[in-house]
Design an enzyme around this catalytic site. Structure first.
Site, PDB file in Angstrom:
ATOM      1  N   CYS A 281       7.340  28.735  10.935  1.00  0.00           N
ATOM      2  CA  CYS A 281       6.265  28.594  12.363  1.00  0.00           C
ATOM      3  C   CYS A 281       5.769  29.564  13.290  1.00  0.00           C
ATOM      4  O   CYS A 281       5.323  30.330  13.252  1.00  0.00           O
ATOM      5  CB  CYS A 281       7.023  27.796  12.713  1.00  0.00           C
ATOM      6  SG  CYS A 281       6.783  26.141  11.235  1.00  0.00           S
TER       7      CYS A 281
HETATM    8  N1  LIG Z   1       8.735  23.864   8.213  1.00  0.00           N
HETATM    9  C1  LIG Z   1       8.778  23.318   9.522  1.00  0.00           C
HETATM   10  O1  LIG Z   1       9.769  23.368   9.717  1.00  0.00           O
HETATM   11  C2  LIG Z   1       7.460  22.903  10.473  1.00  0.00           C
HETATM   12  C3  LIG Z   1       7.839  22.208  11.539  1.00  0.00           C
HETATM   13  C4  LIG Z   1       6.514  22.176  12.781  1.00  0.00           C
HETATM   14  C5  LIG Z   1       5.510  21.895  12.032  1.00  0.00           C
HETATM   15  N2  LIG Z   1       5.124  23.052  10.922  1.00  0.00           N
HETATM   16  C6  LIG Z   1       3.853  22.755   9.854  1.00  0.00           C
HETATM   17  O2  LIG Z   1       3.739  21.556   9.111  1.00  0.00           O
HETATM   18  C7  LIG Z   1       2.883  22.274   8.107  1.00  0.00           C
HETATM   19  C8  LIG Z   1       3.379  22.048   6.001  1.00  0.00           C
HETATM   20  O3  LIG Z   1       4.778  22.913   6.788  1.00  0.00           O
HETATM   21  P1  LIG Z   1       5.590  22.930   5.901  1.00  0.00           P
HETATM   22  O4  LIG Z   1       6.941  23.458   6.105  1.00  0.00           O
HETATM   23  O5  LIG Z   1       6.215  21.273   5.469  1.00  0.00           O
HETATM   24  O6  LIG Z   1       5.322  23.296   4.406  1.00  0.00           O
HETATM   25  P2  LIG Z   1       5.691  23.412   2.886  1.00  0.00           P
HETATM   26  O7  LIG Z   1       5.349  24.120   2.175  1.00  0.00           O
HETATM   27  O8  LIG Z   1       7.166  22.658   2.934  1.00  0.00           O
HETATM   28  O9  LIG Z   1       5.581  22.051   2.506  1.00  0.00           O
HETATM   29  C9  LIG Z   1       3.865  21.650   1.970  1.00  0.00           C
HETATM   30  C10 LIG Z   1       3.591  20.758   1.029  1.00  0.00           C
HETATM   31  O10 LIG Z   1       2.328  20.481   0.630  1.00  0.00           O
HETATM   32  C11 LIG Z   1       2.008  21.019  -0.657  1.00  0.00           C
HETATM   33  N3  LIG Z   1       0.386  21.538  -0.884  1.00  0.00           N
HETATM   34  C12 LIG Z   1      -0.268  22.652  -0.846  1.00  0.00           C
HETATM   35  N4  LIG Z   1      -1.692  21.809  -0.658  1.00  0.00           N
HETATM   36  C13 LIG Z   1      -1.518  21.043  -0.830  1.00  0.00           C
HETATM   37  C14 LIG Z   1      -2.937  19.876  -1.207  1.00  0.00           C
HETATM   38  N5  LIG Z   1      -4.616  20.697  -1.451  1.00  0.00           N
HETATM   39  N6  LIG Z   1      -2.849  18.562  -1.481  1.00  0.00           N
HETATM   40  C15 LIG Z   1      -1.405  18.000  -1.613  1.00  0.00           C
HETATM   41  N7  LIG Z   1      -0.304  18.841  -1.004  1.00  0.00           N
HETATM   42  C16 LIG Z   1      -0.953  20.388  -0.904  1.00  0.00           C
HETATM   43  C17 LIG Z   1       3.192  21.503  -1.304  1.00  0.00           C
HETATM   44  O11 LIG Z   1       2.703  21.733  -2.549  1.00  0.00           O
HETATM   45  C18 LIG Z   1       4.426  21.360  -0.582  1.00  0.00           C
HETATM   46  O12 LIG Z   1       4.844  20.566  -1.226  1.00  0.00           O
HETATM   47  C19 LIG Z   1       2.936  23.938   7.990  1.00  0.00           C
HETATM   48  O13 LIG Z   1       1.205  23.767   9.046  1.00  0.00           O
HETATM   49  C20 LIG Z   1       3.260  24.192   9.351  1.00  0.00           C
HETATM   50  O14 LIG Z   1       3.378  24.829  10.067  1.00  0.00           O
HETATM   51  C21 LIG Z   1       6.954  22.923   9.741  1.00  0.00           C
END
Ligand SMILES: NC(=O)c1ccc[n+]([C@@H]2O[C@H](COP(=O)([O-])OP(=O)(O)OC[C@H]3O[C@@H](n4cnc5c(N)ncnc54)[C@H](O)[C@@H]3O)[C@@H](O)[C@H]2O)c1
Length: 446
Positions: A281
């Site tokens: 992030c």
């Molecule tokens: N990790 C954090 O602490 C956090 C906090 C706030 C916001 N975010 C935001 O949340 C969003 C997701 O982050 P995350 O940390 O969960 O990422 P992550 O990589 O842990 O999870 C994303 C998941 O999406 C899957 N994926 C990718 N493309 C896909 C598709 N086309 N269809 C279905 N699944 C798909 C991946 O395989 C993965 O399992 C991002 O925008 C991030 O900026 C993350």
């Protein structure tokens, strides 16, 4: 008139299904954000169908095989066992849920511009089977306008109209992995619709599972809110990192200063210095705004400056280590450096964008012999930006291992590490996290 009536009655029916918890919730992307969110819904009696392109995650969910270590996996097995949580990689099933929540990655391209391919790809997948009455909510962090320009544009290519046939909103995820005080269900949820009806429905959805919802006037405002939160952190981390360098030159201990400044009961919020910035992030999201701002003829300087300062920090750490070795008559080349912590922050297993990799890469290029210890990451993951890093496994933490290294470098201060043991046996300890507050003959604060 008839369109208004039908959209209202559709919204009323969907709202009733949400309030009765008979609505099926689809969650796309079962990662750090999507999986805890899925559990939050199942634990409030919703049925959830999770979607992920990564079949290993889908299989792990069904097999009870943990892939996010800091998550209580008992919650996952119990949700799966109750039948309320199912997962699939079959995107033809996107037509089944009443609600689709999108939690896919939003990284930067190598040119440090928003990589919208995951959001765009997901919107195209949804469009293939979008049906009337579905509510689509984007949670991925992104620039203002993504939901009502990019996502709406793709979904409306189906001929269905947002706010009339289907509903569309943005609600940013504020997950803080490893935070024991706040979880998905207790972090207030900001919600903004592309139109008022969509906003109402999204608010009803989250209001049923999260302790507090905060309604804003539009999806753009909700998108901007999330960016402000992360930009605030990025800029303040940069500020305190810069102050650390200044005070270090003056022979003043930044940690003592921060402890004292934090006693002010108002007008001061503490941020700690460190070896840089990391995670999915803080180092990425601010640049979503700088990119979009350029479209409006504005270049936000604070954000770029914060980026410059924070990205310099790993190099500053390496310089401090090199100087400390030099003081002991040692060259970096050939020195054995034991790095503590690959994760970007303490007590979690997430190494994405971790400054540890920048540091390790530079140490290796200077000829150091590098090993690491991280109780949360037994095997170093392969990292997109550093494909050439050697395969490594976490070294055991024993007096002999510590005594055999030339320096222990604390990059991430996981709580379960015995730092007294480290200080007792390592000939030199370089601490970037303020683990040691006292002065020790073999300690350098960096
Ligand atoms: N990790 C954090 O602490 C956090 C906090 C706030 C916001 N975010 C935001 O949340 C969003 C997701 O982050 P995350 O940390 O969960 O990422 P992550 O990589 O842990 O999870 C994303 C998941 O999406 C899957 N994926 C990718 N493309 C896909 C598709 N086309 N269809 C279905 N699944 C798909 C991946 O395989 C993965 O399992 C991002 O925008 C991030 O900026 C993350």
């Amino acid at each position: 008139m008839s369109a208004t009536v039908s959209s209202t009655s559709r919204a009323v029916q969907l709202r009733a299904r949400i309030e009765e918890r008979t609505a099926l919730v689809g969650i796309i992307g079962l990662g750090y954000v999507g999986l805890p969110l899925a559990l939050t819904f199942t634990e409030r009696q919703f049925r959830v169908l999770g979607f992920d392109v990564d079949r290993k995650k889908v299989d792990s969910l069904h097999a009870g095989d943990p892939y996010i270590r800091h998550l209580d996996w008992g919650r996952v097995t119990s949700a799966a066992g109750s039948g309320r949580l199912q997962a699939t990689s079959d995107f033809l099933r996107l037509s089944e849920p009443d609600v689709l929540i999108v939690c896919v990655p939003t990284p930067l391209t190598p040119q440090r511009e928003p990589d919208m391919s995951y959001v765009e790809g997901t919107a195209r997948q949804i469009a293939k089977s979008l049906r009337r009455d579905q509510l689509v909510v984007l949670e991925s962090t992104t620039y203002p306008g993504t939901t009502d320009e990019l996502v709406r544009g793709i979904l409306e290519q189906t001929g269905l109209v947002s706010g009339r046939d289907f509903f569309l909103a943005f609600s940013p995820e504020r997950e803080d992995p490893g935070n024991s005080s706040y979880g998905t269900a207790t972090i207030p949820k900001v919600v903004g619709g592309v139109d008022p009806v969509s906003g109402d429905l999204a608010q009803a959805l989250y209001g049923g599972v999260i302790s507090k919802t905060v309604r804003v006037s539009s999806s753009r405002t909700a998108e901007a809110t999330k960016l402000v939160e992360n930009i605030f952190r990025a800029v303040n981390i940069a500020l305190v990192n810069e102050l650390k360098i200044v005070f270090d030159r003056m022979g003043i201990d930044i940690w003592e200063v921060l402890d004292a400044a934090s006693t002010k009961p108002f007008g001061f919020m503490r941020f700690n210095p460190g070896p840089g910035w990391g995670g999915h992030c803080i180092p990425l999201d601010p640049f979503y705004l700088t990119w979009k701002a350029r479209e409006y003829g504005v270049t936000p300087k604070f954000i770029e400056l914060a980026g410059e300062v924070n990205e310099q920090m790993p190099h500053y750490v390496v310089e401090k280590l090199q100087a400390a070795l030099n003081d002991r008559g040692k060259a970096m080349k050939g020195s054995k450096i034991l790095v503590f912590g690959l994760a970007y922050k303490k007590n979690i297993d997430d190494a994405r964008e971790s400054p540890a990799f920048v540091i390790i890469d530079e140490l290796l290029r200077k000829g150091a012999v590098v090993s690491y210890h991280d109780p949360h990451i037994p095997q170093a993951p392969s990292v997109r930006n550093w494909p050439d890093l050697p395969a490594m496994t976490s070294a055991r933490l024993e007096p002999e291992t510590l005594a055999a290294c030339d320096a222990a470098l604390i990059v991430t201060d996981h709580s379960s590490v015995d730092y007294a043991l480290v200080a007792r046996h390592a000939p030199l300890v370089v601490d970037t996290r303020g683990v040691y507050r006292e002065s020790l003959p073999n300690l350098v604060k960096s």
